[in-house]
Design a protein around this motif. Structure first.
Motif, PDB file in Angstrom:
ATOM      1  N   GLY A   1     -62.492 -30.078  -1.686  1.00 46.88           N
ATOM      2  CA  GLY A   1     -63.193 -29.181  -2.600  1.00 46.88           C
ATOM      3  C   GLY A   1     -63.205 -27.723  -2.177  1.00 46.88           C
ATOM      4  O   GLY A   1     -63.880 -26.902  -2.802  1.00 46.88           O
ATOM      5  N   LYS A   2     -62.453 -27.369  -1.132  1.00 52.03           N
ATOM      6  CA  LYS A   2     -62.471 -25.995  -0.609  1.00 52.03           C
ATOM      7  C   LYS A   2     -61.091 -25.348  -0.779  1.00 52.03           C
ATOM      8  O   LYS A   2     -60.175 -25.628   0.004  1.00 52.03           O
ATOM      9  N   PRO A   3     -60.914 -24.491  -1.797  1.00 50.73           N
ATOM     10  CA  PRO A   3     -59.617 -23.866  -2.035  1.00 50.73           C
ATOM     11  C   PRO A   3     -59.060 -23.127  -0.821  1.00 50.73           C
ATOM     12  O   PRO A   3     -57.837 -23.086  -0.615  1.00 50.73           O
ATOM     13  N   GLU A   4     -59.947 -22.553  -0.011  1.00 56.35           N
ATOM     14  CA  GLU A   4     -59.488 -21.797   1.157  1.00 56.35           C
ATOM     15  C   GLU A   4     -58.794 -22.680   2.196  1.00 56.35           C
ATOM     16  O   GLU A   4     -58.096 -22.176   3.089  1.00 56.35           O
ATOM     17  N   ARG A   5     -58.975 -23.991   2.076  1.00 52.32           N
ATOM     18  CA  ARG A   5     -58.336 -24.913   3.023  1.00 52.32           C
ATOM     19  C   ARG A   5     -56.931 -25.318   2.598  1.00 52.32           C
ATOM     20  O   ARG A   5     -56.212 -25.981   3.362  1.00 52.32           O
ATOM     21  N   LEU A   6     -56.526 -24.943   1.399  1.00 52.25           N
ATOM     22  CA  LEU A   6     -55.223 -25.395   0.902  1.00 52.25           C
ATOM     23  C   LEU A   6     -54.049 -24.979   1.806  1.00 52.25           C
ATOM     24  O   LEU A   6     -53.157 -25.800   2.056  1.00 52.25           O
ATOM     25  N   PRO A   7     -53.986 -23.738   2.301  1.00 51.10           N
ATOM     26  CA  PRO A   7     -52.861 -23.396   3.191  1.00 51.10           C
ATOM     27  C   PRO A   7     -52.787 -24.295   4.422  1.00 51.10           C
ATOM     28  O   PRO A   7     -51.707 -24.719   4.836  1.00 51.10           O
ATOM     29  N   GLU A   8     -53.951 -24.617   5.005  1.00 44.83           N
ATOM     30  CA  GLU A   8     -54.010 -25.514   6.166  1.00 44.83           C
ATOM     31  C   GLU A   8     -53.516 -26.910   5.796  1.00 44.83           C
ATOM     32  O   GLU A   8     -52.757 -27.545   6.543  1.00 44.83           O
ATOM     33  N   VAL A   9     -53.947 -27.392   4.616  1.00 48.20           N
ATOM     34  CA  VAL A   9     -53.519 -28.708   4.131  1.00 48.20           C
ATOM     35  C   VAL A   9     -52.003 -28.733   3.950  1.00 48.20           C
ATOM     36  O   VAL A   9     -51.325 -29.700   4.318  1.00 48.20           O
ATOM     37  N   MET A  10     -51.453 -27.657   3.392  1.00 50.87           N
ATOM     38  CA  MET A  10     -50.008 -27.605   3.146  1.00 50.87           C
ATOM     39  C   MET A  10     -49.210 -27.590   4.447  1.00 50.87           C
ATOM     40  O   MET A  10     -48.157 -28.212   4.547  1.00 50.87           O
ATOM     41  N   LYS A  11     -49.705 -26.898   5.459  1.00 54.42           N
ATOM     42  CA  LYS A  11     -48.999 -26.871   6.748  1.00 54.42           C
ATOM     43  C   LYS A  11     -48.902 -28.273   7.337  1.00 54.42           C
ATOM     44  O   LYS A  11     -47.851 -28.686   7.834  1.00 54.42           O
TER      45      LYS A  11
ATOM     46  N   THR B   1     -48.168 -31.816  -7.314  1.00 56.21           N
ATOM     47  CA  THR B   1     -49.336 -30.943  -7.373  1.00 56.21           C
ATOM     48  C   THR B   1     -50.057 -31.081  -8.704  1.00 56.21           C
ATOM     49  O   THR B   1     -49.501 -31.570  -9.682  1.00 56.21           O
ATOM     50  N   GLY B   2     -51.314 -30.619  -8.726  1.00 55.85           N
ATOM     51  CA  GLY B   2     -52.118 -30.656  -9.939  1.00 55.85           C
ATOM     52  C   GLY B   2     -52.257 -29.277 -10.549  1.00 55.85           C
ATOM     53  O   GLY B   2     -51.288 -28.708 -11.038  1.00 55.85           O
ATOM     54  N   PRO B   3     -53.460 -28.678 -10.498  1.00 57.02           N
ATOM     55  CA  PRO B   3     -53.657 -27.353 -11.095  1.00 57.02           C
ATOM     56  C   PRO B   3     -52.925 -26.266 -10.316  1.00 57.02           C
ATOM     57  O   PRO B   3     -52.446 -26.484  -9.203  1.00 57.02           O
ATOM     58  N   ASN B   4     -52.897 -25.073 -10.899  1.00 53.73           N
ATOM     59  CA  ASN B   4     -52.095 -23.982 -10.341  1.00 53.73           C
ATOM     60  C   ASN B   4     -52.436 -23.617  -8.904  1.00 53.73           C
ATOM     61  O   ASN B   4     -51.556 -23.243  -8.134  1.00 53.73           O
ATOM     62  N   ALA B   5     -53.715 -23.689  -8.545  1.00 56.12           N
ATOM     63  CA  ALA B   5     -54.094 -23.309  -7.184  1.00 56.12           C
ATOM     64  C   ALA B   5     -53.335 -24.141  -6.155  1.00 56.12           C
ATOM     65  O   ALA B   5     -52.893 -23.621  -5.118  1.00 56.12           O
ATOM     66  N   VAL B   6     -53.148 -25.414  -6.441  1.00 51.37           N
ATOM     67  CA  VAL B   6     -52.436 -26.302  -5.512  1.00 51.37           C
ATOM     68  C   VAL B   6     -50.934 -26.014  -5.549  1.00 51.37           C
ATOM     69  O   VAL B   6     -50.268 -25.989  -4.512  1.00 51.37           O
ATOM     70  N   THR B   7     -50.398 -25.783  -6.742  1.00 49.32           N
ATOM     71  CA  THR B   7     -48.966 -25.476  -6.861  1.00 49.32           C
ATOM     72  C   THR B   7     -48.635 -24.174  -6.149  1.00 49.32           C
ATOM     73  O   THR B   7     -47.609 -24.070  -5.461  1.00 49.32           O
ATOM     74  N   THR B   8     -49.488 -23.170  -6.284  1.00 48.04           N
ATOM     75  CA  THR B   8     -49.261 -21.884  -5.618  1.00 48.04           C
ATOM     76  C   THR B   8     -49.253 -22.055  -4.107  1.00 48.04           C
ATOM     77  O   THR B   8     -48.403 -21.482  -3.406  1.00 48.04           O
ATOM     78  N   ALA B   9     -50.173 -22.852  -3.588  1.00 51.97           N
ATOM     79  CA  ALA B   9     -50.223 -23.096  -2.141  1.00 51.97           C
ATOM     80  C   ALA B   9     -48.977 -23.842  -1.671  1.00 51.97           C
ATOM     81  O   ALA B   9     -48.420 -23.548  -0.604  1.00 51.97           O
ATOM     82  N   ALA B  10     -48.512 -24.803  -2.474  1.00 46.64           N
ATOM     83  CA  ALA B  10     -47.302 -25.548  -2.117  1.00 46.64           C
ATOM     84  C   ALA B  10     -46.079 -24.631  -2.150  1.00 46.64           C
ATOM     85  O   ALA B  10     -45.209 -24.697  -1.270  1.00 46.64           O
ATOM     86  N   GLN B  11     -46.017 -23.776  -3.162  1.00 55.02           N
ATOM     87  CA  GLN B  11     -44.886 -22.846  -3.280  1.00 55.02           C
ATOM     88  C   GLN B  11     -44.842 -21.895  -2.084  1.00 55.02           C
ATOM     89  O   GLN B  11     -43.760 -21.551  -1.583  1.00 55.02           O
ATOM     90  N   ALA B  12     -46.008 -21.459  -1.616  1.00 56.43           N
ATOM     91  CA  ALA B  12     -46.060 -20.568  -0.458  1.00 56.43           C
ATOM     92  C   ALA B  12     -45.631 -21.277   0.822  1.00 56.43           C
ATOM     93  O   ALA B  12     -45.132 -20.641   1.752  1.00 56.43           O
ATOM     94  N   ALA B  13     -45.820 -22.590   0.858  1.00 59.22           N
ATOM     95  CA  ALA B  13     -45.523 -23.359   2.073  1.00 59.22           C
ATOM     96  C   ALA B  13     -44.056 -23.756   2.185  1.00 59.22           C
ATOM     97  O   ALA B  13     -43.549 -23.938   3.294  1.00 59.22           O
ATOM     98  N   THR B  14     -43.378 -23.941   1.052  1.00 60.07           N
ATOM     99  CA  THR B  14     -41.977 -24.382   1.101  1.00 60.07           C
ATOM    100  C   THR B  14     -41.202 -23.931  -0.127  1.00 60.07           C
ATOM    101  O   THR B  14     -41.720 -23.973  -1.241  1.00 60.07           O
ATOM    102  N   GLN B  15     -39.987 -23.507   0.113  1.00 61.07           N
ATOM    103  CA  GLN B  15     -39.063 -23.191  -0.973  1.00 61.07           C
ATOM    104  C   GLN B  15     -37.910 -24.185  -1.020  1.00 61.07           C
ATOM    105  O   GLN B  15     -36.945 -24.010  -1.767  1.00 61.07           O
ATOM    106  N   SER B  16     -38.003 -25.253  -0.212  1.00 64.48           N
ATOM    107  CA  SER B  16     -36.907 -26.233  -0.155  1.00 64.48           C
ATOM    108  C   SER B  16     -37.335 -27.636  -0.604  1.00 64.48           C
ATOM    109  O   SER B  16     -36.579 -28.332  -1.284  1.00 64.48           O
ATOM    110  N   ILE B  17     -38.543 -28.063  -0.248  1.00 62.01           N
ATOM    111  CA  ILE B  17     -38.994 -29.395  -0.657  1.00 62.01           C
ATOM    112  C   ILE B  17     -39.318 -29.371  -2.151  1.00 62.01           C
ATOM    113  O   ILE B  17     -40.021 -28.478  -2.634  1.00 62.01           O
ATOM    114  N   PRO B  18     -38.803 -30.334  -2.926  1.00 61.57           N
ATOM    115  CA  PRO B  18     -39.100 -30.364  -4.373  1.00 61.57           C
ATOM    116  C   PRO B  18     -40.592 -30.502  -4.651  1.00 61.57           C
ATOM    117  O   PRO B  18     -41.286 -31.283  -4.004  1.00 61.57           O
TER     118      PRO B  18
END
Length: 325
Positions: free
Chosen positions: A75-85, A97-114
């Motif tokens: 429930g803490k958006p600020e933790r998403l970068p840590e979760v993605m790492k 991914t679900g809503p945009n906040a999660v997709t944005t964090a995933a996109q920032a974490a990888t440009q290679s994994i689908p």
């Protein structure tokens, strides 16, 4: 060939056949599918079940051919970068991914994994894709909006049908859903309403106290991950403050909201399974068209309507895809 010789031949032949079969079993590919989310597993259990069924329909057996790995930001958006790492370190084959906040964090974490979205919003403006037909990059999936703000305008109309006295609608939003502001602000007056935009703070008690203080008669919620995580509390507070609340996704109505209008949430996850299947068969996500929904469900919660002292008109009931009693 004598009996002993024939038996030795059969044993030797069986061993020769068994060896490649054993190697094939040992070398069988097991795909890793990562599911990062803002909310808990329990909060998304029905949607994950729909995803698993979609994968089974394609011949992938969860736990056998596929391992689903759930990663929660609690429930803490600020933790998403840590979760993605942490997620990237596990080297998944696909990220869902679900809503945009999660997709944005995933996109920032990888440009290679689908990455496969289940509920993208304004995906081109958000920078997830260059077009619906050919996304480019490593992101594909489903967008729940087929035309900017159209389902939200429909929800305004249904709210007014259910409670004709509604005058001021509080739009409860979290980023990036203010992109619909111009559409909703223009649509409300034509339907005898005004809009007041209230950004979700993450503290529902405070949000509802302020919306009530401002004189809101109803709430049009645009709920991303933060609201999903707190949907049961939000629904309870909406009843407490006598505010009919409308959401774009049916899982909010299951939690006690009055109504929703939008594509089926389990249906979005089943559609995501189809995208995953194409990727596992070798297609690049950038070549897989992003799906736009064509079927939208009106879901009503009669228990909540009763608690609010509202009677759902027959004209609305007839249009409902599902009614919770």
């Amino acid at each position: 060939m004598g009996q002993t010789g024939r038996r030795r031949f059969l044993i030797a032949t069986g061993a020769l056949l068994a060896a490649p079969m054993a190697r094939a079993q040992q070398e069988k590919r097991v795909y890793r599918i990562a599911l990062p989310a803002l909310t808990s597993y329990r909060g998304l259990e029905s949607l994950i079940a729909a995803l698993e069924q979609g994968l089974r329909d394609l011949g992938y057996l969860p736990g056998n051919d596929i391992v689903l790995e759930f990663h929660s930001a609690e429930g803490k958006p600020e933790r998403l970068p840590e979760v993605m790492k942490a997620l990237i370190r596990s080297k998944p084959d696909v990220i869902i991914t679900g809503p945009n906040a999660v997709t944005t964090a995933a996109q920032a974490a990888t440009q290679s994994i689908p990455i496969v979205m289940t509920a993208g919003t304004e995906v081109i403006d958000a920078g997830y894709a260059s077009s619906f037909a050919k996304p480019g990059g490593n992101i594909t999936g489903i967008t729940w909006e087929f035309k900017r703000g159209a389902t939200g305008v429909k929800r305004l109309e249904v709210l007014k049908e259910i409670a004709p006295s509604i005058s001021l609608v509080a739009v409860l939003w979290d980023a990036p859903y203010d992109v619909f502001k111009a559409v909703f602000d223009a649509a409300a007056p034509a339907r005898g309403m005004r809009t007041y935009w209230h950004e979700f703070s993450g503290e529902p008690e405070q949000d509802f106290a302020e919306m009530t203080r401002r004189g809101a008669d109803a709430v049009l919620a645009i709920g991303g991950g933060p609201q999903i995580a707190l949907r049961a509390e939000i629904a309870r507070l909406a009843i407490k403050h006598r505010l009919p609340i409308s959401y774009p996704a049916d899982l909010f109505v299951d939690a006690g909201a009055l109504m929703s209008y939008g594509p089926s949430s389990p249906g979005l996850f089943r559609a995501a399974a189809r995208h995953v299947g194409k990727i596992l068969k070798g297609m690049k996500p950038g070549d897989i068209p992003i799906e736009q929904p064509t079927v939208f469900d009106l879901v009503l919660n009669l228990k909540t309507a009763k608690a609010l002292g509202l009677t759902i008109p027959p004209s609305v009931m007839l249009r409902a895809s599902r009614v919770i009693e």
